[in-house]
Design an enzyme around this catalytic site. Structure first.
Site, PDB file in Angstrom:
ATOM      1  N   LYS A  79       0.804  -1.240   0.053  1.00 23.19           N
ATOM      2  CA  LYS A  79      -0.078   0.038  -0.025  1.00 23.19           C
ATOM      3  C   LYS A  79       1.136   1.235   0.114  1.00 23.19           C
ATOM      4  CE  LYS A  79      -3.923  -1.700   0.262  1.00 23.19           C
ATOM      5  NZ  LYS A  79      -5.010  -1.704  -0.856  1.00 23.19           N
TER       6      LYS A  79
ATOM      7  N   LYS B  99      -3.569  -9.635  -8.181  1.00 24.58           N
ATOM      8  CA  LYS B  99      -4.741  -9.948  -7.277  1.00 24.58           C
ATOM      9  C   LYS B  99      -5.727  -8.964  -7.999  1.00 24.58           C
ATOM     10  CE  LYS B  99      -7.117 -10.374  -2.978  1.00 24.58           C
ATOM     11  NZ  LYS B  99      -7.310  -9.662  -1.646  1.00 24.58           N
TER      12      LYS B  99
ATOM     13  N   LYS C  23      -9.933  -3.452  -6.224  1.00 25.87           N
ATOM     14  CA  LYS C  23     -10.787  -2.437  -6.514  1.00 25.87           C
ATOM     15  C   LYS C  23     -10.343  -1.171  -6.938  1.00 25.87           C
ATOM     16  CE  LYS C  23     -12.193  -3.237  -2.327  1.00 25.87           C
ATOM     17  NZ  LYS C  23     -13.111  -2.943  -0.964  1.00 25.87           N
TER      18      LYS C  23
END
Length: 325
Positions: A110, A192, A195
């Protein structure tokens, strides 16, 4: 057995979220005491729109209900409405070494993804997740493969607290589905499904038939013509075979045999139809629930009351053992 899990109210909920987590919840609620949260405190650790957040929370609730979560069987609530989550996260952070948080893979990912939004909340995200789980003395946590490390840290924190302040928490285990734990991107099948990526990389549970067909037809496949599962050499078609198998409950070898000597195009057309038909009840239920706002808000209100009742009792015990009351 008491179960805890949650989903961040960010953007769309996609088919990977459903197959990797929510689908498992539906089965678990039949024989277990389930606590399902909309984890908005986690959502604000990465860029988000404050004006959109309440709408996203409602959207996740509708997804839970449309997918089959039963508010009479399971507790459904918004994380920030039970203040004990934040309180326990702070208390647990005092017994969690920074070295353990430095090893968390998701923080590193992240941080790279949102370089201008690296904050201490993101760093401490796993401690808040541990608090979410331990606050209800959950014994198991249904999650995707990417969250297994966080559940393992929750086990470590629970063990450390029990040793330091007396036995209090269960050591939760991760429940990872044998199949579908990790659905990959339609654009980059080595990554993966997420969103936060471009919309054509994932299928939203509420996409219309035209959107679903377009995304699947344009999904990246591999060199060669054989429709066979090989995650290393054919990640694109393997990902689509996994989705096909999970939606139809057919084993992958049977699907491979069904499409022997057929083209990628024929396979994708079949998968498109299956996906459209599978998600049709979700779209129908969403339309109905969007017209019943009082009803869905009452579910959250009742869920908050039930979650708070458990959380307050456990926090009173925690405070006493830590010498805070």
């Amino acid at each position: 057995m008491r179960i805890f899990s949650g989903i961040r109210p960010t953007n769309e909920i996609h088919i990977g979220n459903y197959l990797g987590a929510i689908k498992q919840w539906i089965e678990l609620q039949e024989k277990n005491e389930c606590v399902f949260s909309i984890v908005d405190l986690h959502a604000i650790t990465t860029p988000y729109n404050p004006k959109q957040l309440q709408k996203d929370i409602l959207n996740v609730l509708i997804i839970y209900l449309a997918a089959g979560i039963d508010a009479d069987k399971s507790i459904i609530f918004v994380q920030s409405q039970v203040k004990e989550h934040a309180e326990l996260a702070w208390l647990l952070s005092t017994i969690t070494p920074m070295g353990e948080l430095n090893r968390m893979t998701q923080f590193k990912e992240k941080s790279k993804e949102h370089k201008d939004y690296v904050n201490s909340g993101l760093f401490n995200y796993p401690v808040l997740m541990a608090a979410d789980i331990l606050l209800y003395k959950a014994e198991a946590v249904p999650v995707g493969k990417d969250q297994e490390q966080h559940v393992e840290l929750a086990r470590t924190i629970a063990r450390r607290f029990n040793q330091k302040f007396q036995k209090t928490f269960s050591e939760p285990k991760a429940l990872i589905p044998k199949e579908g734990a990790k659905i990959m991107s339609l654009v980059n099948p080595k990554k993966k499904m997420s969103k936060s990526d471009e919309p054509k990389s994932y299928i939203s549970l509420f996409d219309n038939p035209e959107q679903i067909q377009k995304k699947i037809i344009s999904a990246k496949t591999d060199s060669g013509k054989d429709i066979r599962y090989n995650i290393t050499k054919k990640p694109g078609i393997s990902n689509l075979l996994t989705i096909y198998s999970l939606l139809t409950k057919k084993p992958i070898p049977e699907i491979e045999n069904q499409f022997k000597k057929k083209s990628y195009s024929e396979f994708k057309k079949s998968l498109s139809k299956i996906t459209v038909d599978y998600l049709e009840p979700f779209r129908r239920k969403q339309k109905e629930l969007l017209t019943r706002e009082v009803y869905v808000q009452e579910i959250l209100r009742q869920g908050q009351i039930r979650a708070q009742s458990i959380a307050q009792e456990i926090m009173q015990d925690v405070r006493g053992k830590m010498g805070l009351s």
